[in-house]
Scaffold this motif. Sequence first.
Motif, short mmCIF file in Angstrom:
data_model
loop_
_atom_site.label_atom_id
_atom_site.label_comp_id
_atom_site.label_asym_id
_atom_site.label_seq_id
_atom_site.Cartn_x
_atom_site.Cartn_y
_atom_site.Cartn_z
N GLY A 98 0.82 -1.21 0.00
CA GLY A 98 0.00 0.00 0.00
C GLY A 98 0.85 1.26 0.00
O GLY A 98 0.32 2.37 -0.12
N TYR A 99 2.16 1.07 0.12
CA TYR A 99 3.10 2.19 0.11
C TYR A 99 4.18 1.94 -0.93
O TYR A 99 4.32 0.82 -1.44
N LEU A 100 4.96 2.97 -1.23
CA LEU A 100 6.07 2.86 -2.17
C LEU A 100 7.32 3.49 -1.57
O LEU A 100 7.23 4.48 -0.84
N ASN A 101 8.47 2.92 -1.89
CA ASN A 101 9.74 3.56 -1.57
C ASN A 101 10.06 4.57 -2.67
O ASN A 101 9.82 4.32 -3.84
N LYS A 102 10.60 5.72 -2.26
CA LYS A 102 10.93 6.75 -3.23
C LYS A 102 12.11 7.57 -2.73
O LYS A 102 12.29 7.74 -1.52
N ARG A 103 12.91 8.05 -3.66
CA ARG A 103 14.00 8.95 -3.31
C ARG A 103 13.47 10.38 -3.27
O ARG A 103 12.81 10.85 -4.18
N GLY B 250 18.81 12.95 -1.89
CA GLY B 250 18.19 11.75 -2.43
C GLY B 250 17.86 10.72 -1.37
O GLY B 250 18.01 9.53 -1.57
N GLU B 251 17.40 11.17 -0.18
CA GLU B 251 17.10 10.25 0.91
C GLU B 251 15.87 9.41 0.58
O GLU B 251 14.94 9.86 -0.08
N ALA B 252 15.87 8.16 1.08
CA ALA B 252 14.74 7.26 0.84
C ALA B 252 13.57 7.63 1.74
O ALA B 252 13.75 7.81 2.95
N ILE B 253 12.40 7.76 1.17
CA ILE B 253 11.19 8.04 1.93
C ILE B 253 10.11 7.05 1.52
O ILE B 253 10.27 6.32 0.54
N VAL B 254 9.03 7.02 2.28
CA VAL B 254 7.90 6.13 1.99
C VAL B 254 6.68 6.99 1.69
O VAL B 254 6.34 7.90 2.45
N ILE B 255 6.03 6.72 0.57
CA ILE B 255 4.86 7.50 0.15
C ILE B 255 3.69 6.55 -0.08
O ILE B 255 3.85 5.33 -0.13
N LYS B 256 2.49 7.11 -0.26
CA LYS B 256 1.31 6.31 -0.57
C LYS B 256 1.43 5.73 -1.98
O LYS B 256 1.88 6.42 -2.91
N ASP B 257 1.04 4.49 -2.12
CA ASP B 257 0.94 3.87 -3.44
C ASP B 257 -0.41 4.30 -4.01
O ASP B 257 -1.46 3.90 -3.48
#
Length: 282
Positions: free
Chosen positions: A160-165, A172-179
Motif C-alpha cells: 500500500g506504500y512505495l519507496n521513493k528517493r 536523495g534520501e529514501a522516503i515512503v509514500i502512498k501507493d
Amino acid sequence: MEKLRYGAYMRKSTEEAERQALSLASQEDKINERFGNLNIVLRHKESKSAFEPDKRPKLKELLDLIDAGKIDGIIAWHPDRLSRNEVDASAITWRIRQGKIKDLKFASGFTFENTPEGIMMLQMTMSQSQYFSAKLSKDVKRGMTKKVQMGGLIGKAPEGYLNKRDSMSGRGEAIVIKDPERFDLMRKAFDLYLTGEYSVAAVHKIMTEEWGYKTLQRRKSGGNAMTKSNLYNVFRNEKYSGLVHDLDDPEKFYKGDSPAMITPEEYDKVQVLLGRKGMPRL
C-alpha cells in the motif's frame, strides 16, 4: 642446499566484500609469473569465505603438512587470501615464530620482515577485514537506529506504500509514500475488518475476487494476488498506524514520518479482533 618446498594457496569467495578479488585462475597465474622458479610441490584452490575461522579444509590440510614437515613455505596472492580473521591469522604467524613456516611469499608484492614488528603487521593485515566488517556493521546499525528514532522506515515499504528517493532533500534520501494504486484499497480492507463482521479470510476473498487486488511484486506481469498470510501480516503491522518500533526494544515506538493509513486506536482494535494485544503508547 636443499630447495624449500612450497605449497601454493589460492582462495576465492562469493562474499560481497571479496567479489573484487582475483579469480582462482588469475591468482595462480600471478603466482606462476612471480614464483614459477620455486619448488612448488602442491597447489590448493578453495572457494570459501575466510571471515570465520576453521571453515577451510584445504587451508587446514596445508597447515597440517607444514606441521608434519612435508612443506616448508606458503605462497599466496595476498595475506587476505590466507586469512581474514584473528584465529586463522594467529595460526599462520605462530608457525612462523616456531620456524615451521620457513618462508611466506605473496605474488601481490606484499612483503614483511620476519621480526616481532613485521609479524605483528602481517597478522594485522590478515585479520583487519574482520575489524572493518564489524565496524561497518556497527556504523550501519547506528545509522538505522537514528533513522528509526527520526521516524523513518527501514527496508521495503509495506503493502500500500512505495519507496521513493526524496529529490527535495538534496541528498536523495529514501522516503515512503502512498501507493496511488493500492493505498485506498488497503484502507478499505482495514475498514471491512474493523467492522468485526468479516474474518481475515473473508476480507481476503473480497480483495482478490471482487477488487482484483494485486501486490506490487512482479508489476510488469500484473502483480500477484495477495495471500491470506500476507494480509494477516498487514493487519499485524504497526507501521500502518504511523508508528515504528525501536530496533532493540519492540515495546518502544516512535512517530513515523510516512503517512498513516489507520490511527493507533484502530490498530489496537484490529489487534483485539486478531486475538492479540495492542501496542504500548508513546
